[in-house]
Design an enzyme around this catalytic site. Structure first.
Site, PDB file in Angstrom:
ATOM      1  N   TYR A  80      -6.181   2.928  -4.061  1.00 52.75           N
ATOM      2  CA  TYR A  80      -5.541   3.742  -3.006  1.00 52.75           C
ATOM      3  C   TYR A  80      -4.326   4.514  -3.545  1.00 52.75           C
TER       4      TYR A  80
ATOM      5  N   LYS B 187       4.199 -10.641  -8.767  1.00 55.23           N
ATOM      6  CA  LYS B 187       5.010  -9.424  -8.976  1.00 55.23           C
ATOM      7  C   LYS B 187       6.363  -9.795  -9.586  1.00 55.23           C
TER       8      LYS B 187
ATOM      9  N   ASN C 217     -11.917  -3.274  -6.463  1.00 57.05           N
ATOM     10  CA  ASN C 217     -11.475  -2.971  -5.094  1.00 57.05           C
ATOM     11  C   ASN C 217     -11.433  -1.466  -4.852  1.00 57.05           C
TER      12      ASN C 217
ATOM     13  N   TYR D 287       0.945 -13.887  -4.417  1.00 53.41           N
ATOM     14  CA  TYR D 287       0.914 -12.456  -4.753  1.00 53.41           C
ATOM     15  C   TYR D 287       2.320 -11.967  -5.098  1.00 53.41           C
TER      16      TYR D 287
ATOM     17  N   PHE E  34      -0.957   0.256 -12.036  1.00 55.12           N
ATOM     18  CA  PHE E  34      -1.239  -0.144 -10.651  1.00 55.12           C
ATOM     19  C   PHE E  34      -2.178  -1.344 -10.570  1.00 55.12           C
TER      20      PHE E  34
ATOM     21  N   PHE F  15       7.565  -0.175  -0.330  1.00 54.51           N
ATOM     22  CA  PHE F  15       7.568  -0.767   1.004  1.00 54.51           C
ATOM     23  C   PHE F  15       6.138  -0.648   1.567  1.00 54.51           C
TER      24      PHE F  15
ATOM     25  N   LYS G 289      -4.061  -7.580  -4.469  1.00 58.38           N
ATOM     26  CA  LYS G 289      -2.886  -7.299  -3.622  1.00 58.38           C
ATOM     27  C   LYS G 289      -2.902  -7.926  -2.234  1.00 58.38           C
TER      28      LYS G 289
ATOM     29  N   GLY H 133       3.629 -16.481   7.537  1.00 56.63           N
ATOM     30  CA  GLY H 133       4.246 -15.798   6.394  1.00 56.63           C
ATOM     31  C   GLY H 133       4.870 -14.453   6.734  1.00 56.63           C
TER      32      GLY H 133
ATOM     33  N   LEU I 276      -8.803  -4.902 -17.201  1.00 57.36           N
ATOM     34  CA  LEU I 276      -7.560  -4.809 -17.972  1.00 57.36           C
ATOM     35  C   LEU I 276      -7.428  -5.955 -18.973  1.00 57.36           C
TER      36      LEU I 276
ATOM     37  N   SER J 275       6.670  -4.692  -5.513  1.00 53.30           N
ATOM     38  CA  SER J 275       6.507  -4.669  -4.059  1.00 53.30           C
ATOM     39  C   SER J 275       7.754  -5.190  -3.373  1.00 53.30           C
TER      40      SER J 275
ATOM     41  N   ASN K 169      -4.095  -4.796   6.839  1.00 54.20           N
ATOM     42  CA  ASN K 169      -2.862  -4.052   7.109  1.00 54.20           C
ATOM     43  C   ASN K 169      -2.951  -3.291   8.435  1.00 54.20           C
TER      44      ASN K 169
HETATM   45  P1  NAD Z   1      -5.930  -1.015  -4.699  1.00 48.40           P
HETATM   46  O1  NAD Z   1      -6.619  -2.324  -4.607  1.00 48.40           O
HETATM   47  O2  NAD Z   1      -6.478   0.107  -3.901  1.00 48.40           O
HETATM   48  O3  NAD Z   1      -5.823  -0.539  -6.229  1.00 48.40           O
HETATM   49  C1  NAD Z   1      -5.721  -1.451  -7.287  1.00 48.40           C
HETATM   50  C2  NAD Z   1      -6.806  -1.098  -8.283  1.00 48.40           C
HETATM   51  O4  NAD Z   1      -6.734  -1.995  -9.393  1.00 48.40           O
HETATM   52  C3  NAD Z   1      -8.216  -1.203  -7.714  1.00 48.40           C
HETATM   53  O5  NAD Z   1      -8.897   0.008  -7.943  1.00 48.40           O
HETATM   54  C4  NAD Z   1      -8.854  -2.366  -8.481  1.00 48.40           C
HETATM   55  O6  NAD Z   1     -10.243  -2.168  -8.670  1.00 48.40           O
HETATM   56  C5  NAD Z   1      -8.057  -2.333  -9.771  1.00 48.40           C
HETATM   57  N1  NAD Z   1      -7.988  -3.609 -10.493  1.00 48.40           N
HETATM   58  C6  NAD Z   1      -7.579  -4.817 -10.021  1.00 48.40           C
HETATM   59  N2  NAD Z   1      -7.599  -5.739 -10.998  1.00 48.40           N
HETATM   60  C7  NAD Z   1      -8.008  -5.101 -12.122  1.00 48.40           C
HETATM   61  C8  NAD Z   1      -8.244  -5.514 -13.471  1.00 48.40           C
HETATM   62  N3  NAD Z   1      -8.041  -6.775 -13.850  1.00 48.40           N
HETATM   63  N4  NAD Z   1      -8.667  -4.599 -14.357  1.00 48.40           N
HETATM   64  C9  NAD Z   1      -8.870  -3.313 -13.997  1.00 48.40           C
HETATM   65  N5  NAD Z   1      -8.677  -2.865 -12.737  1.00 48.40           N
HETATM   66  C10 NAD Z   1      -8.247  -3.746 -11.817  1.00 48.40           C
HETATM   67  O7  NAD Z   1      -4.396  -1.261  -4.317  1.00 48.40           O
HETATM   68  P2  NAD Z   1      -3.222  -0.228  -4.038  1.00 48.40           P
HETATM   69  O8  NAD Z   1      -2.843  -0.350  -2.602  1.00 48.40           O
HETATM   70  O9  NAD Z   1      -3.561   1.100  -4.599  1.00 48.40           O
HETATM   71  O10 NAD Z   1      -2.064  -0.906  -4.872  1.00 48.40           O
HETATM   72  C11 NAD Z   1      -1.742  -0.509  -6.206  1.00 48.40           C
HETATM   73  C12 NAD Z   1      -0.645  -1.395  -6.735  1.00 48.40           C
HETATM   74  O11 NAD Z   1       0.491  -1.311  -5.860  1.00 48.40           O
HETATM   75  C13 NAD Z   1      -1.008  -2.874  -6.798  1.00 48.40           C
HETATM   76  O12 NAD Z   1      -0.444  -3.422  -7.965  1.00 48.40           O
HETATM   77  C14 NAD Z   1      -0.352  -3.457  -5.568  1.00 48.40           C
HETATM   78  O13 NAD Z   1      -0.035  -4.825  -5.744  1.00 48.40           O
HETATM   79  C15 NAD Z   1       0.903  -2.603  -5.458  1.00 48.40           C
HETATM   80  N6  NAD Z   1       1.446  -2.555  -4.092  1.00 48.40           N
HETATM   81  C16 NAD Z   1       0.628  -2.151  -3.055  1.00 48.40           C
HETATM   82  C17 NAD Z   1       1.125  -2.159  -1.757  1.00 48.40           C
HETATM   83  C18 NAD Z   1       0.246  -1.766  -0.592  1.00 48.40           C
HETATM   84  O14 NAD Z   1       0.574  -2.122   0.552  1.00 48.40           O
HETATM   85  N7  NAD Z   1      -0.846  -1.021  -0.784  1.00 48.40           N
HETATM   86  C19 NAD Z   1       2.463  -2.514  -1.493  1.00 48.40           C
HETATM   87  C20 NAD Z   1       3.262  -2.894  -2.578  1.00 48.40           C
HETATM   88  C21 NAD Z   1       2.740  -2.900  -3.877  1.00 48.40           C
HETATM   89  N1  UFG Z   2       0.262  -6.492  12.123  1.00 48.48           N
HETATM   90  C1  UFG Z   2      -0.310  -6.774  13.351  1.00 48.48           C
HETATM   91  N2  UFG Z   2      -1.677  -6.811  13.455  1.00 48.48           N
HETATM   92  C2  UFG Z   2      -2.490  -6.567  12.390  1.00 48.48           C
HETATM   93  C3  UFG Z   2      -1.901  -6.280  11.132  1.00 48.48           C
HETATM   94  C4  UFG Z   2      -0.519  -6.256  11.032  1.00 48.48           C
HETATM   95  O1  UFG Z   2       0.402  -6.998  14.335  1.00 48.48           O
HETATM   96  O2  UFG Z   2      -3.724  -6.628  12.546  1.00 48.48           O
HETATM   97  C5  UFG Z   2       1.731  -6.426  11.998  1.00 48.48           C
HETATM   98  C6  UFG Z   2       2.316  -7.459  11.056  1.00 48.48           C
HETATM   99  O3  UFG Z   2       2.563  -8.673  11.726  1.00 48.48           O
HETATM  100  C7  UFG Z   2       3.588  -6.749  10.568  1.00 48.48           C
HETATM  101  C8  UFG Z   2       3.185  -5.264  10.568  1.00 48.48           C
HETATM  102  O4  UFG Z   2       2.065  -5.181  11.437  1.00 48.48           O
HETATM  103  O5  UFG Z   2       4.617  -6.926  11.494  1.00 48.48           O
HETATM  104  C9  UFG Z   2       2.801  -4.745   9.194  1.00 48.48           C
HETATM  105  O6  UFG Z   2       1.798  -5.590   8.629  1.00 48.48           O
HETATM  106  P1  UFG Z   2       0.975  -5.191   7.323  1.00 48.48           P
HETATM  107  O7  UFG Z   2      -0.025  -6.275   7.088  1.00 48.48           O
HETATM  108  O8  UFG Z   2       0.457  -3.804   7.455  1.00 48.48           O
HETATM  109  O9  UFG Z   2       2.093  -5.139   6.191  1.00 48.48           O
HETATM  110  P2  UFG Z   2       3.052  -6.276   5.631  1.00 48.48           P
HETATM  111  O10 UFG Z   2       4.440  -5.765   5.803  1.00 48.48           O
HETATM  112  O11 UFG Z   2       2.739  -7.593   6.185  1.00 48.48           O
HETATM  113  O12 UFG Z   2       2.648  -6.312   4.088  1.00 48.48           O
HETATM  114  C10 UFG Z   2       2.545  -5.106   3.323  1.00 48.48           C
HETATM  115  C11 UFG Z   2       1.516  -5.303   2.206  1.00 48.48           C
HETATM  116  C12 UFG Z   2       2.020  -6.282   1.179  1.00 48.48           C
HETATM  117  C13 UFG Z   2       3.384  -5.858   0.710  1.00 48.48           C
HETATM  118  C14 UFG Z   2       4.326  -5.745   1.891  1.00 48.48           C
HETATM  119  C15 UFG Z   2       5.704  -5.356   1.467  1.00 48.48           C
HETATM  120  O13 UFG Z   2       0.289  -5.779   2.727  1.00 48.48           O
HETATM  121  O14 UFG Z   2       1.165  -6.295   0.077  1.00 48.48           O
HETATM  122  O15 UFG Z   2       3.795  -4.776   2.806  1.00 48.48           O
HETATM  123  O16 UFG Z   2       5.817  -4.045   1.198  1.00 48.48           O
HETATM  124  F1  UFG Z   2       3.848  -6.775  -0.137  1.00 48.48           F
END
Ligand code: NAD
Ligand code: UFG
Length: 336
Positions: A11, A152, A35, A148, A80, A177, A84, A293, A59, A124, A198
């Site tokens: 993503y 990080k 993913n 998770y 990336f 965020f 996650k 959590g 990786l 994160s 999410n």
């Molecule tokens: P995503 O799952 O869409 O992208 C991660 C990609 O990494 C995927 O395409 C997956 O196939 C690939 N991948 C995972 N393990 C691998 C491996 N061992 N080798 C090769 N490829 C691998 O997730 P995203 O939302 O794009 O997140 C990207 C990064 O940002 C992640 O590290 C995630 O932890 C971090 N992050 C995401 C969020 C969020 O809410 N989306 C918030 C904070 C941090």
């Molecule tokens: N929520 C609901 N219903 C749902 C999903 C979420 O009420 O079906 C609420 C949650 O309780 C929270 C808010 O919506 O209050 C946001 O929830 P998300 O699951 O979208 O996001 P989080 O803040 O829980 O977590 C996200 C990512 C994590 C990252 C974190 C910090 O999923 O990977 O943000 O940036 F670590």
């Protein structure tokens, strides 16, 4: 400049590839597609009119990684790739540590051998755990509450150790965020497997009729309307933050850490109402118990990124929701 993007079909990675290519960088993506779908990269090329290279690999495959660094002239890495899902990480913690930490170790060893010592890492806001106050600054205590988040935290520390051992490294740790939204073209976006965890992808699937109603996890938090407050950030703004981080790497900063958020929090119910307004669809919801959590409130102080990276966000909540809705309604089955 040639950038290796790990996890680039995902993503945030795919949106970052768009911004990199549009700014004239050469891009090679590696991903194991655990993913994500390769189709995302075809669409990245279609949006930008630029080609990029893709290597399907895990990786942790050291031989492939070493060969890649031997054969290509990377200037820096944007890392990336990782698992996650917070909930899943409590069920299969070893997979999370092996994938996220193991993958980063293999990557850093290959980088060391090839003398490529510039990396931007996806951390994160979850590393802050439940903060004592908001907005959250980068110097707040680090105390993640799930495997998770701990993966990080450990990776941040490993990268800091690497720098201490060899000052030739330059490392930017970006603490995201809540990334939401999609590219304005509606061609790439978030494509979660199964039922989304999410909030915004879940709401979008309710809006399109794939899911019957949203479950709001708790309305008894100490927030204005009792529901959880988060700092949602448009994925394109987030992607642009990586270009700023690459520019920062060129100034020899050592290890630096930045929050990438807007500095403004929205509650779950505010997000529901905003989505209804933008999409014209109604979002049925029910209030249920708190999710294990979850924390009440989390938003960034983005001052450091503004002053040191010259990075600010362009998009507000309306654009975040408009672009999520455009992606969801035009691609009801994601990339399928
Ligand atoms: P995503 O799952 O869409 O992208 C991660 C990609 O990494 C995927 O395409 C997956 O196939 C690939 N991948 C995972 N393990 C691998 C491996 N061992 N080798 C090769 N490829 C691998 O997730 P995203 O939302 O794009 O997140 C990207 C990064 O940002 C992640 O590290 C995630 O932890 C971090 N992050 C995401 C969020 C969020 O809410 N989306 C918030 C904070 C941090
Ligand atoms: N929520 C609901 N219903 C749902 C999903 C979420 O009420 O079906 C609420 C949650 O309780 C929270 C808010 O919506 O209050 C946001 O929830 P998300 O699951 O979208 O996001 P989080 O803040 O829980 O977590 C996200 C990512 C994590 C990252 C974190 C910090 O999923 O990977 O943000 O940036 F670590």
């Amino acid at each position: 400049m040639h950038i290796l993007v790990t996890g680039g079909t995902g993503y945030i990675g795919s949106h970052t590839c768009v911004e990199l290519l549009a700014s004239g960088y050469r891009v090679t993506v590696i991903d194991n597609l655990s993913n994500s779908k390769q189709e995302a990269l075809h669409r990245v090329s279609e949006i930008t009119g630029c080609e990029l290279d893709f290597v399907r690999t895990d990786l942790r495959d050291r031989a492939v990684l070493e060969a890649l660094f031997r054969d290509r002239d990377f200037d820096a890495v944007v890392h990336f790739a990782g698992l996650k899902a917070v909930g899943e990480s409590t069920q299969i913690p070893l997979e999370y540590y092996e994938n996220n930490i193991g993958g980063t170790l293999t990557l850093c060893k290959a980088m060391t051998e090839a003398r490529v010592k510039k990396i931007v890492f996806s951390s994160s806001a979850t590393v802050y755990g439940d903060p004592a106050s908001v907005p959250i600054r980068e110097d707040f205590p680090i105390c993640p509450t799930n495997p998770y988040g701990r993966s990080k935290r450990f990776i941040e520390e490993i990268l800091q150790d690497l720098y201490r051992s060899d000052g030739a490294w330059n490392i930017v740790l970006l603490r995201y965020f809540n990334p939401v939204g999609a590219h304005r073209s509606g061609r790439i976006g978030e494509d979660p497997d199964g039922i989304p965890n999410n909030l915004l992808p879940f709401i979008a699937q309710v809006a399109i009729g794939k899911l019957p109603r949203l479950r709001v996890f708790g309305d008894d938090y100490a927030t204005p309307d009792g529901t959880g407050v988060r700092d949602y950030i448009h994925v394109t703004d987030l992607a642009r933050g990586h270009l700023k981080a690459l520019e920062k790497l060129a100034t020899d900063p050592g290890v630096v850490t930045y929050n990438l958020g807007t500095g403004r929090g929205y509650s779950v119910l505010e997000m529901v109402r905003a989505f209804e307004q933008t999409s014209g669809r109604s979002i049925p919801f029910e209030i249920v118990g708190r999710r294990l959590g979850d924390i009440a409130i989390c938003y960034a102080d983005p001052t450091l990124a503004r002053t040191e990276l010259d990075w600010t966000t362009d998009f507000g909540i309306e654009e975040m929701i408009r672009d999520t809705w455009r992606w969801q309604s035009r691609n009801p089955e994601g990339y399928e």
